[in-house]
Design an enzyme around this catalytic site. Structure first.
Site, PDB file in Angstrom:
ATOM      1  N   TRP A   1       1.292  -1.310  -0.011  1.00 54.54           N
ATOM      2  CA  TRP A   1      -0.177   0.210   0.380  1.00 54.54           C
ATOM      3  C   TRP A   1       0.769   0.936   0.038  1.00 54.54           C
ATOM      4  O   TRP A   1       1.542   1.633   1.347  1.00 54.54           O
ATOM      5  CB  TRP A   1      -0.976   0.105   1.638  1.00 54.54           C
ATOM      6  CG  TRP A   1      -1.410   1.315   1.421  1.00 54.54           C
ATOM      7  CD1 TRP A   1      -2.308   2.081   0.291  1.00 54.54           C
ATOM      8  CD2 TRP A   1      -1.647   2.106   2.530  1.00 54.54           C
ATOM      9  NE1 TRP A   1      -3.304   3.503   1.065  1.00 54.54           N
ATOM     10  CE2 TRP A   1      -1.957   3.522   1.599  1.00 54.54           C
ATOM     11  CE3 TRP A   1      -0.486   2.182   3.641  1.00 54.54           C
ATOM     12  CZ2 TRP A   1      -1.739   4.695   2.932  1.00 54.54           C
ATOM     13  CZ3 TRP A   1      -0.579   3.453   4.408  1.00 54.54           C
ATOM     14  CH2 TRP A   1      -1.059   4.357   3.932  1.00 54.54           C
TER      15      TRP A   1
ATOM     16  N   GLU B   1      -2.479  -3.056  -2.555  1.00 54.73           N
ATOM     17  CA  GLU B   1      -3.964  -1.831  -2.334  1.00 54.73           C
ATOM     18  C   GLU B   1      -4.503  -0.365  -2.662  1.00 54.73           C
ATOM     19  O   GLU B   1      -3.333  -0.214  -2.616  1.00 54.73           O
ATOM     20  CB  GLU B   1      -3.711  -2.332  -0.726  1.00 54.73           C
ATOM     21  CG  GLU B   1      -5.073  -1.504   0.928  1.00 54.73           C
ATOM     22  CD  GLU B   1      -4.676  -1.639   1.598  1.00 54.73           C
ATOM     23  OE1 GLU B   1      -3.223  -2.098   2.561  1.00 54.73           O
ATOM     24  OE2 GLU B   1      -5.562  -1.405   2.850  1.00 54.73           O
TER      25      GLU B   1
ATOM     26  N   LYS C   1      -6.758   2.356  -2.887  1.00 48.47           N
ATOM     27  CA  LYS C   1      -7.337   3.514  -1.571  1.00 48.47           C
ATOM     28  C   LYS C   1      -8.211   4.445  -3.007  1.00 48.47           C
ATOM     29  O   LYS C   1      -7.279   5.008  -4.161  1.00 48.47           O
ATOM     30  CB  LYS C   1      -6.872   3.665  -0.410  1.00 48.47           C
ATOM     31  CG  LYS C   1      -6.359   4.705   0.225  1.00 48.47           C
ATOM     32  CD  LYS C   1      -6.327   4.434   1.594  1.00 48.47           C
ATOM     33  CE  LYS C   1      -6.888   5.556   2.544  1.00 48.47           C
ATOM     34  NZ  LYS C   1      -5.830   5.519   3.779  1.00 48.47           N
TER      35      LYS C   1
ATOM     36  N   ASP D   1      -9.891  -2.727   0.583  1.00 41.54           N
ATOM     37  CA  ASP D   1      -9.870  -2.907   2.338  1.00 41.54           C
ATOM     38  C   ASP D   1     -10.635  -2.126   1.832  1.00 41.54           C
ATOM     39  O   ASP D   1     -11.819  -1.528   1.420  1.00 41.54           O
ATOM     40  CB  ASP D   1      -8.781  -1.767   2.651  1.00 41.54           C
ATOM     41  CG  ASP D   1      -8.923  -1.233   4.149  1.00 41.54           C
ATOM     42  OD1 ASP D   1     -10.624  -0.799   4.333  1.00 41.54           O
ATOM     43  OD2 ASP D   1      -7.945  -0.973   4.402  1.00 41.54           O
TER      44      ASP D   1
ATOM     45  N   HIS E   1     -11.711   1.925   1.239  1.00 45.12           N
ATOM     46  CA  HIS E   1     -11.328   2.552   0.888  1.00 45.12           C
ATOM     47  C   HIS E   1     -11.782   2.877  -0.484  1.00 45.12           C
ATOM     48  O   HIS E   1     -11.206   3.217  -1.862  1.00 45.12           O
ATOM     49  CB  HIS E   1      -9.784   1.653   0.100  1.00 45.12           C
ATOM     50  CG  HIS E   1      -8.738   1.620   1.703  1.00 45.12           C
ATOM     51  ND1 HIS E   1      -7.402   1.201   1.275  1.00 45.12           N
ATOM     52  CD2 HIS E   1      -8.698   2.145   2.756  1.00 45.12           C
ATOM     53  CE1 HIS E   1      -6.721   1.735   2.308  1.00 45.12           C
ATOM     54  NE2 HIS E   1      -7.489   1.890   2.952  1.00 45.12           N
TER      55      HIS E   1
ATOM     56  N   HIS F   1      -8.582  -6.616   3.435  1.00 41.49           N
ATOM     57  CA  HIS F   1      -8.915  -6.115   4.587  1.00 41.49           C
ATOM     58  C   HIS F   1     -10.165  -5.466   5.467  1.00 41.49           C
ATOM     59  O   HIS F   1     -10.462  -4.259   4.530  1.00 41.49           O
ATOM     60  CB  HIS F   1      -8.116  -4.830   4.265  1.00 41.49           C
ATOM     61  CG  HIS F   1      -6.212  -5.215   4.883  1.00 41.49           C
ATOM     62  ND1 HIS F   1      -5.519  -3.447   4.325  1.00 41.49           N
ATOM     63  CD2 HIS F   1      -5.434  -6.307   4.598  1.00 41.49           C
ATOM     64  CE1 HIS F   1      -4.011  -3.762   4.732  1.00 41.49           C
ATOM     65  NE2 HIS F   1      -4.728  -5.221   4.667  1.00 41.49           N
TER      66      HIS F   1
ATOM     67  N   ASP G   1     -12.883   6.752   5.567  1.00 37.02           N
ATOM     68  CA  ASP G   1     -11.655   5.396   5.998  1.00 37.02           C
ATOM     69  C   ASP G   1     -11.307   5.894   7.552  1.00 37.02           C
ATOM     70  O   ASP G   1     -10.189   5.834   7.975  1.00 37.02           O
ATOM     71  CB  ASP G   1     -10.814   5.637   5.518  1.00 37.02           C
ATOM     72  CG  ASP G   1      -9.943   4.019   5.150  1.00 37.02           C
ATOM     73  OD1 ASP G   1     -10.250   3.092   6.077  1.00 37.02           O
ATOM     74  OD2 ASP G   1      -8.541   4.511   5.057  1.00 37.02           O
TER      75      ASP G   1
ATOM     76  N   ASP H   1     -11.001   4.008   9.728  1.00 36.08           N
ATOM     77  CA  ASP H   1     -10.112   2.347  10.631  1.00 36.08           C
ATOM     78  C   ASP H   1     -11.019   1.837  11.740  1.00 36.08           C
ATOM     79  O   ASP H   1     -10.495   1.815  12.790  1.00 36.08           O
ATOM     80  CB  ASP H   1      -8.869   1.793  10.720  1.00 36.08           C
ATOM     81  CG  ASP H   1      -8.462   2.309   9.397  1.00 36.08           C
ATOM     82  OD1 ASP H   1      -8.113   1.178   8.329  1.00 36.08           O
ATOM     83  OD2 ASP H   1      -7.921   3.365   8.535  1.00 36.08           O
TER      84      ASP H   1
ATOM     85  N   ASP I   1      -7.699  -4.539   9.398  1.00 38.24           N
ATOM     86  CA  ASP I   1      -7.014  -3.243   8.748  1.00 38.24           C
ATOM     87  C   ASP I   1      -7.896  -2.845  10.062  1.00 38.24           C
ATOM     88  O   ASP I   1      -8.592  -1.933   9.475  1.00 38.24           O
ATOM     89  CB  ASP I   1      -6.880  -3.197   8.196  1.00 38.24           C
ATOM     90  CG  ASP I   1      -5.591  -2.339   7.795  1.00 38.24           C
ATOM     91  OD1 ASP I   1      -5.446  -1.097   8.759  1.00 38.24           O
ATOM     92  OD2 ASP I   1      -5.905  -1.543   6.469  1.00 38.24           O
TER      93      ASP I   1
HETATM   94  C1  RNT Z   1      -4.317   2.484   4.576  1.00 38.16           C
HETATM   95  C2  RNT Z   1      -3.898   1.103   4.301  1.00 38.16           C
HETATM   96  C3  RNT Z   1      -3.426   0.328   4.920  1.00 38.16           C
HETATM   97  C4  RNT Z   1      -2.703   0.346   6.276  1.00 38.16           C
HETATM   98  C5  RNT Z   1      -1.823   0.078   6.643  1.00 38.16           C
HETATM   99  C6  RNT Z   1      -1.072   0.066   8.306  1.00 38.16           C
HETATM  100  O1  RNT Z   1      -5.029   3.284   4.872  1.00 38.16           O
HETATM  101  O2  RNT Z   1      -5.757   0.758   4.936  1.00 38.16           O
HETATM  102  O3  RNT Z   1      -3.014  -1.175   4.452  1.00 38.16           O
HETATM  103  O4  RNT Z   1      -3.756   0.843   7.703  1.00 38.16           O
HETATM  104  O5  RNT Z   1      -1.296  -0.866   5.964  1.00 38.16           O
HETATM  105 ZN    ZN Z   2      -5.580  -1.814   4.716  1.00 33.82          ZN
END
Ligand code: RNT
Ligand code: ZN
Length: 418
Positions: free
Chosen positions: A183, A224, A226, A258, A261, A285, A293, A295, A325
């Site tokens: 990423w 990955e 985003k 993810d 994302h 993810h 985003d 998390d 994640d």
């Molecule tokens: C960031 C991505 C990535 C990170 C990790 C720490 O938006 O989701 O995967 O969260 O690699």
């Molecule tokens: Zn991620």
């Protein structure tokens, strides 16, 4: 009523719907979930004493007790795993290297800096996954693999290559294949006048990294995408289309999706079947975006259930690599970890216990009335009784008992970290 007795009742109820609870538990037991090491210390790592997080991601909150050393993080992860049924892998970031107190820059990392993590994995009989870290570094402020500056690109290309070698070493040592996820935060706050050339540089850098031959029985690489990051709102180089196209042309790489994302109402559950059709594997993810985003800790919500349903109903356990994640620093970090893993496993179990064949029959015959009505009926079958029994059989605390254990650990261990 004992957990066992309650289970026997549930088993009979499910049998009435043609669902084998024993088989469901056996399947769940073999699904490995990749635990993200970065929940334990707010994505800081152990590169230097004064690490700070950049790259457009952010942890919020200041809950006491985060892991300050590799040993503390290991202790926390072992404790987390003691509360979890089923199988886990540990997902490491390059930032979490063991450099013995000496500075080792990202273009210098080697397998030896991860030896103590391999020992930890061996001791706990788990596999390891890996992530090169393209953020929280002075050379990542203006793009990494897509930077206009050739020397910056070269620095990060070297980091990417070395990361793949480290993951290959994990796979060799542990006999469990690693997944390495790439990423890159490259992007821009405002809309660039010209978007193509950065993507071209990104592609060329990735081509160079992936040209390095490694044993695919030991490691497979994921990319990955985003949509945006903080300070990178208008453009990201590695967009969804970039990843889908890149991986289609480079069959050794897999897409990483993810949950946070994409556009706010866009969901990864709907993308799984397409990815399954065109790629041999994918990485998820599992996260929980709240308006952005953010998390947040994964909970048993509609989208996690939809993801699990897709995996189960399309029989994709062999194609989908599941990693978590999220990073919440506003609550006890251990509780956050366990809550997310258990929610993911519960969603998978609920999907496995749904009379999916019946629903598929309704759909095939065009009986959408029954498809909808019965889907709702099946949602409230007593899956929690099976879940509790599964935990009991796996020798981990049942129902709310794990929270009591986590509180005890907080009192005895993490609250003393001042
Ligand atoms: C960031 C991505 C990535 C990170 C990790 C720490 O938006 O989701 O995967 O969260 O690699
Ligand atoms: Zn991620």
């Amino acid at each position: 009523m004992s957990t066992q007795k309650a289970y026997e009742m549930a088993k009979e109820i499910y049998a009435g719907y043609g669902v084998d609870t024993e088989k469901a538990m056996e399947q769940l037991k073999n699904v490995s979930i990749s635990l993200h090491c970065w929940q334990g210390d707010d994505v800081i790592g152990f590169e230097s004493a004064e690490g700070s997080l950049t790259g457009g991601i952010q942890t919020t909150g200041n809950y006491p007790g985060k892991a300050r050393t590799i040993d503390e993080l290991k202790q926390d992860i072992e404790f987390v795993m003691s509360l979890l049924p089923g199988k886990q892998k540990l997902n490491l970031h390059a930032l979490y290297l063991d450099n013995g107190g000496k500075k080792v820059d990202r273009d210098q990392i080697e397998p030896k800096h991860f030896e103590t993590w391999v020992d930890f994995a061996k001791k706990n009989k788990i596999g390891l996954d890996f992530n090169p870290s393209f953020f929280s570094h002075a050379l990542s402020e203006n793009g990494t693999l897509s930077s206009r500056d050739k020397s910056v690109r070269e620095f990060w290309i070297e980091h990417g290559k070395r990361s793949r070698k480290i993951a290959e070493y994990f796979g060799k040592e542990l006999g469990i294949r690693a997944v390495t996820n790439f990423w890159m935060p490259d992007g821009s706050k405002d809309t660039p006048v010209e978007k193509l050339s950065a993507r071209e540089r990104m592609k060329e850098s990735l081509d160079e990294i992936f040209a390095l031959p490694i044993d695919i029985n030991c490691d497979r690489d994921a990319l990955e995408s985003k949509l945006f990051g903080i300070g990178l709102e208008s453009y990201t180089v590695v967009s969804n289309e970039f990843v889908y196209a890149y991986c289609a042309k480079n069959p050794n790489t897999m897409v990483c999706m993810d949950a946070g994302h994409y556009h706010p109402t866009e969901v990864i559950s709907d993308k799984i079947s397409t990815a399954a059709l065109f790629y041999d594997e994918m990485l998820l993810h599992v996260s929980r975006p709240v308006r952005w985003d953010s998390d947040h800790v994964v909970i048993l919500n509609d989208e996690i259930q939809a993801i699990a349903n897709e995996i189960v109903r399309n029989d994709l356990f062999g194609k989908v690599n599941i990693a978590l994640d999220y990073f919440d620093a506003s609550i006890n970090r251990i509780t956050a970890w366990v809550t997310g893993v258990r929610a993911t496993q519960k969603a998978l179990l609920a999907a496995l216990l749904t009379p999916n064949d019946k629903l598929k029959e309704f759909e095939a015959s065009g009986d959408y009335t029954s498809r909808l009505a019965l889907s709702e009926v099946y949602k409230t079958l007593p899956f929690s009784l099976v879940w509790d029994y599964f935990c009991e059989k796996e020798n981990v605390p049942v129902a709310e008992k794990w929270v009591e254990e986590a509180k005890k650990y907080e009192a005895d261990v993490t609250s003393k970290r001042i």
